[in-house]
Write an enzyme that holds these catalytic residues in place. Structure first.
Site, mmCIF file in Angstrom:
data_model
loop_
_atom_site.group_PDB
_atom_site.id
_atom_site.type_symbol
_atom_site.label_atom_id
_atom_site.label_comp_id
_atom_site.label_asym_id
_atom_site.label_seq_id
_atom_site.Cartn_x
_atom_site.Cartn_y
_atom_site.Cartn_z
ATOM 1 N N HIS A 132 -5.276 -3.024 -3.114
ATOM 2 C CA HIS A 132 -4.845 -2.070 -4.143
ATOM 3 C C HIS A 132 -4.701 -2.679 -5.534
ATOM 4 O O HIS A 132 -4.403 -1.974 -6.483
ATOM 5 C CB HIS A 132 -3.518 -1.421 -3.739
ATOM 6 N N LYS A 154 -11.765 1.171 -2.317
ATOM 7 C CA LYS A 154 -10.682 1.731 -3.125
ATOM 8 C C LYS A 154 -11.120 1.773 -4.592
ATOM 9 O O LYS A 154 -11.878 2.654 -4.953
ATOM 10 C CB LYS A 154 -9.400 0.977 -2.840
ATOM 11 N N SER A 207 0.792 -1.230 0.000
ATOM 12 C CA SER A 207 0.000 0.000 0.000
ATOM 13 C C SER A 207 0.823 1.277 0.000
ATOM 14 O O SER A 207 0.362 2.304 -0.490
ATOM 15 C CB SER A 207 -0.964 0.005 1.185
HETATM 16 C C1 LIG Z 1 -6.918 0.022 2.892
HETATM 17 C C2 LIG Z 1 -6.355 -1.309 3.183
HETATM 18 C C3 LIG Z 1 -6.986 -2.177 4.076
HETATM 19 C C4 LIG Z 1 -8.160 -1.756 4.903
HETATM 20 O O1 LIG Z 1 -9.305 -1.609 4.155
HETATM 21 P P1 LIG Z 1 -10.455 -0.646 4.684
HETATM 22 O O2 LIG Z 1 -11.649 -1.096 3.952
HETATM 23 O O3 LIG Z 1 -10.023 0.741 4.349
HETATM 24 O O4 LIG Z 1 -10.552 -0.865 6.165
HETATM 25 C C5 LIG Z 1 -6.473 -3.442 4.227
HETATM 26 N N1 LIG Z 1 -5.368 -3.832 3.564
HETATM 27 C C6 LIG Z 1 -4.717 -3.010 2.720
HETATM 28 C C7 LIG Z 1 -3.501 -3.501 2.020
HETATM 29 C C8 LIG Z 1 -5.184 -1.719 2.526
HETATM 30 O O5 LIG Z 1 -4.537 -0.890 1.729
#
Ligand SMILES: *Cc1c(COP(=O)(O)O)cnc(C)c1O
Length: 390
Positions: free
Chosen positions: A209, A241, A181
């Protein structure tokens, strides 16, 4: 003042002094290439809305019409009376799209990772995690009660050694981000999958991602690596995302999913996602599948940004995803660069420890299919300017 409050005051002061204090921005607009902050309009390069769906009219319309039918709140947890048809349809669609037997929705990715790791692991097991894994995977590993070991980033030799050294009775689980991330690079999923097969360890891929961005159909990192459900049996993705909504899913076989429904505490003991959000996510999934141009345009922007940044001599990471960090090093310098960009009308966040290791502060630039090539060029101009104003 209590000891706790006193200690907190000291820690807050220390954060300020180390340029690590974090402030929230308050947006006055929807997500998009341009966002409004008070009177200022800024070109935004720091959201995770990779396909530009967070404010798409079809999603807004789905949310509205589902709210008309199902209301706003889900009213209860999934196991009581909070599970409704939009949740069910979305689970079926995700299972089908990811090529797995079943999918299960969670209220967030953080909760999905906590749920998976705590439900599947027990004391005496071994969970192995890449050093650069997302905090939610690390927290889930800690909370699981299993022994947690972190291996150097993408170091399969170290991982193999650790798996080899585990007691015969210890079940093994390997958890990685599909796309990391804060760095944007990928895990070597094909090799990881082969190693896990040899070692009889379960592989968990968090594709927050990669899902929607990578792979021929946008099904993510596992698709890009050519892995089917037998080779990457446990897949987690988020809806907040690339899909532009909120929530998360785990896709896996019947036994794993039923195990999560029965034993994942972050699934059981929380209110279900609003049904209208599940309806909007279903629309987002449809757009993801039908509008391949979004991924293609995003790739064009990624290559354009990388070429431009290389010409400027910026320190890029080994990333071909929508996450394109510019490495800076010292936290104060990253903050100053971010501020200089903002003066040029460009919003990019400085990422500092503890989100990244000491001495690796960076600008985390993210691109979206909603950006134009001209906007990427404006970003490059602003970066060039900010660097020379240092
Ligand atoms: C954003 C993210 C999460 C958490 O997801 P949310 O729905 O925002 O709680 C988990 N793992 C990774 C790699 C992330 O980038």
């Amino acid at each position: 003042m209590t000891v706790i409050q006193q200690r907190l005051q000291e820690r807050l002061l220390q954060r300020h002094q180390q340029s690590l204090f974090r402030n929230r921005l308050t947006l006055d607009s929807a997500q998009g290439p341009e966002v409004r902050l008070g009177d200022a309009k800024l070109l935004c390069f720091c959201s995770n809305d990779y396909l530009g769906l967070a404010n798409h009219p079809d999603l807004v319309q789905s949310l509205r019409s589902a709210a008309g039918r199902y209301g706003v709140g889900s009213g209860a947890s999934h196991l009581v009376v909070g599970h409704s048809s939009p949740h069910h349809e979305l689970e079926l669609a995700i299972a089908e799209f990811t090529g797995r037997e079943r999918a299960l929705l969670f209220s967030s990715g953080y909760m999905a990772n906590l749920g998976v790791l705590t439900a599947l692991l027990a004391r005496g097991d071994l969970v192995l995690e890449d050093r650069l894994n997302h905090a939610s995977l690390l927290d889930g590993g800690l909370l699981s009660g299993a022994r947690l070991q972190r291996f150097q980033h993408n170091d399969l030799t170290e991982l193999r050694r650790r798996l080899d050294a585990r007691p015969q009775t210890a079940a093994g689980l390997v958890a990685v981000d599909g796309v990391f991330s804060m760095d944007g690079d990928s895990a070597p999923l094909a090799d990881l999958s082969e190693l896990c097969r040899q070692q009889k360890a379960l592989l968990l891929v968090d594709d927050a991602h990669g899902f929607g961005v990578l792979g021929a159909r946008g099904a993510g990192s596992v698709e890009a690596a050519g892995l089917d459900s037998s080779r990457a049996p446990l897949l987690m993705g988020t809806l907040g995302k690339a899909l532009g909504c909120a929530g998360a899913f785990v896709a896996a076989d019947q036994t794993l999913i039923e195990g999560l429904i029965q034993f994942a505490r972050s699934y059981i003991y929380t209110t279900a996602l609003p049904p209208a959000l599940a309806a909007a996510s279903l629309t987002a999934l449809r757009l993801l599948r039908e509008e391949g141009w979004r991924r293609q345009h995003l790739q064009v922007l990624i290559e354009r940004f990388r070429r431009g940044a290389e010409t400027l001599g910026l320190n890029l990471a080994n990333s071909h995803s929508a996450i394109q960090p510019v490495m800076v090093g010292e936290a104060g310098a990253a903050v100053r660069l971010s501020e200089a960009l903002r003066l040029r009308g460009v919003l990019v966040s400085a990422i500092r420890p503890p989100a990244v290791p000491q001495g690796t502060a960076r600008l985390r630039i993210t691109l979206s299919a909603a950006h134009t090539e001209a906007q990427v060029d404006r970003l490059l101009d602003a970066l060039d300017y900010a660097r020379h104003s240092e």
